[in-house]
Design a protein around this motif. Structure first.
Motif, PDB file in Angstrom:
ATOM      1  N   UNK A  68       0.827  -1.214   0.000  1.00 36.57           N
ATOM      2  CA  UNK A  68       0.000   0.000   0.000  1.00 36.57           C
ATOM      3  C   UNK A  68       0.860   1.262   0.000  1.00 36.57           C
ATOM      4  N   UNK A  69       1.971   1.226   0.731  1.00 37.41           N
ATOM      5  CA  UNK A  69       2.886   2.381   0.720  1.00 37.41           C
ATOM      6  C   UNK A  69       3.467   2.577  -0.677  1.00 37.41           C
ATOM      7  N   UNK A  70       3.829   1.493  -1.344  1.00 35.12           N
ATOM      8  CA  UNK A  70       4.357   1.593  -2.712  1.00 35.12           C
ATOM      9  C   UNK A  70       3.304   2.168  -3.654  1.00 35.12           C
ATOM     10  N   UNK A  71       2.049   1.771  -3.467  1.00 33.43           N
ATOM     11  CA  UNK A  71       0.979   2.300  -4.317  1.00 33.43           C
ATOM     12  C   UNK A  71       0.719   3.777  -4.041  1.00 33.43           C
ATOM     13  N   UNK A  72       0.667   4.143  -2.779  1.00 36.06           N
ATOM     14  CA  UNK A  72       0.320   5.518  -2.410  1.00 36.06           C
ATOM     15  C   UNK A  72       1.448   6.509  -2.663  1.00 36.06           C
ATOM     16  N   UNK A  73       2.675   6.055  -2.541  1.00 34.79           N
ATOM     17  CA  UNK A  73       3.825   6.969  -2.623  1.00 34.79           C
ATOM     18  C   UNK A  73       4.849   6.510  -3.655  1.00 34.79           C
ATOM     19  N   UNK A  74       4.362   5.995  -4.770  1.00 35.98           N
ATOM     20  CA  UNK A  74       5.268   5.421  -5.772  1.00 35.98           C
ATOM     21  C   UNK A  74       6.286   6.424  -6.301  1.00 35.98           C
ATOM     22  N   UNK A  75       5.877   7.657  -6.518  1.00 34.75           N
ATOM     23  CA  UNK A  75       6.816   8.665  -7.023  1.00 34.75           C
ATOM     24  C   UNK A  75       7.925   8.982  -6.036  1.00 34.75           C
ATOM     25  N   UNK A  76       7.564   9.437  -4.836  1.00 39.66           N
ATOM     26  CA  UNK A  76       8.602   9.752  -3.858  1.00 39.66           C
ATOM     27  C   UNK A  76       9.452   8.541  -3.466  1.00 39.66           C
ATOM     28  N   UNK A  77       8.825   7.365  -3.307  1.00 40.55           N
ATOM     29  CA  UNK A  77       9.601   6.180  -2.946  1.00 40.55           C
ATOM     30  C   UNK A  77      10.523   5.750  -4.091  1.00 40.55           C
ATOM     31  N   UNK A  78      10.035   5.881  -5.311  1.00 41.74           N
ATOM     32  CA  UNK A  78      10.876   5.578  -6.471  1.00 41.74           C
ATOM     33  C   UNK A  78      12.103   6.477  -6.507  1.00 41.74           C
ATOM     34  N   UNK A  79      11.889   7.768  -6.278  1.00 42.64           N
ATOM     35  CA  UNK A  79      13.009   8.715  -6.240  1.00 42.64           C
ATOM     36  C   UNK A  79      13.973   8.381  -5.105  1.00 42.64           C
ATOM     37  N   UNK A  80      13.432   8.075  -3.946  1.00 45.21           N
ATOM     38  CA  UNK A  80      14.250   7.778  -2.789  1.00 45.21           C
ATOM     39  C   UNK A  80      15.094   6.516  -3.000  1.00 45.21           C
ATOM     40  N   UNK A  81      14.478   5.484  -3.590  1.00 47.05           N
ATOM     41  CA  UNK A  81      15.145   4.196  -3.732  1.00 47.05           C
ATOM     42  C   UNK A  81      15.899   4.026  -5.047  1.00 47.05           C
ATOM     43  N   UNK A  82      15.608   4.886  -6.017  1.00 48.29           N
ATOM     44  CA  UNK A  82      16.274   4.779  -7.315  1.00 48.29           C
ATOM     45  C   UNK A  82      15.567   3.819  -8.251  1.00 48.29           C
ATOM     46  N   UNK A  83      14.248   3.790  -8.193  1.00 53.94           N
ATOM     47  CA  UNK A  83      13.452   2.919  -9.061  1.00 53.94           C
ATOM     48  C   UNK A  83      12.421   3.762  -9.787  1.00 53.94           C
ATOM     49  N   UNK A  84      12.058   3.345 -10.978  1.00 58.65           N
ATOM     50  CA  UNK A  84      11.043   4.054 -11.745  1.00 58.65           C
ATOM     51  C   UNK A  84       9.692   3.991 -11.026  1.00 58.65           C
ATOM     52  N   UNK A  85       8.907   5.041 -11.173  1.00 57.59           N
ATOM     53  CA  UNK A  85       7.587   5.095 -10.550  1.00 57.59           C
ATOM     54  C   UNK A  85       6.737   3.893 -10.966  1.00 57.59           C
ATOM     55  N   UNK A  86       6.789   3.539 -12.254  1.00 55.70           N
ATOM     56  CA  UNK A  86       6.003   2.401 -12.752  1.00 55.70           C
ATOM     57  C   UNK A  86       6.434   1.100 -12.083  1.00 55.70           C
ATOM     58  N   UNK A  87       7.715   0.947 -11.843  1.00 56.19           N
ATOM     59  CA  UNK A  87       8.218  -0.257 -11.172  1.00 56.19           C
ATOM     60  C   UNK A  87       7.686  -0.327  -9.752  1.00 56.19           C
ATOM     61  N   UNK A  88       7.724   0.793  -9.054  1.00 56.55           N
ATOM     62  CA  UNK A  88       7.235   0.828  -7.672  1.00 56.55           C
ATOM     63  C   UNK A  88       5.725   0.566  -7.642  1.00 56.55           C
ATOM     64  N   UNK A  89       4.977   1.128  -8.589  1.00 54.52           N
ATOM     65  CA  UNK A  89       3.536   0.860  -8.681  1.00 54.52           C
ATOM     66  C   UNK A  89       3.270  -0.625  -8.924  1.00 54.52           C
TER      67      UNK A  89
END
Length: 143
Positions: free
Chosen positions: A38-59
């Protein structure tokens, strides 16, 4: 009906929240995995930036983890989860550990936070697999 050696209380197949029972380990896995998804779904952009992964990958990971958590939760809700289902969860958890570590080196370009988070979450998933295996083995000895 069996009873515990130290009491006259009927034995239960396992508390839904004890990390020593099959149900408990599945419940904890479902809660942690579902929260992460749920955190990955809700915050995919910021978490992707933080972790170095594309937003689509995190989603995509969020959808996968959330769906998996539902399946594990359904198993955990059963009074006596079937051993085959529990073994499947253990196998998927172990595969997740391997794929996470390989992905970190093979196709992801993690940030420093990603280099910390990916092995940390892989270790947590590995711990769930060990706890589930141990609880399953313990329950099969009793049964």
């Amino acid at each position: 009906m069996s009873v515990h050696a130290n009491s006259l209380t009927p034995a239960r197949p396992g508390s839904a929240f004890s990390p020593r029972t099959v149900r408990g380990t599945l419940t904890l896995d479902a809660l942690v995995t579902g929260g992460n998804g749920l955190a990955y779904l809700a915050f995919s952009g910021p978490l992707g930036d933080l972790l170095g992964a594309a937003r689509a990958t995190v989603l995509d990971l969020g959808l996968l983890l959330t769906g998996y958590a539902v399946v594990v939760g359904v198993l955990a809700a059963r009074r006596q989860p079937p051993a085959l289902g529990v073994r499947a969860v253990i196998d998927v958890n172990l595969a997740w550990v391997v794929v996470s570590l390989v992905a970190m080196e093979a196709w992801l370009e993690p940030t420093t936070a990603g280099f910390v988070w990916i092995p940390l979450q892989a270790a947590a998933v590995g711990l769930f697999a060990v706890l589930q295996f141990t609880a399953l083995r313990r329950s099969s000895r009793r049964g």
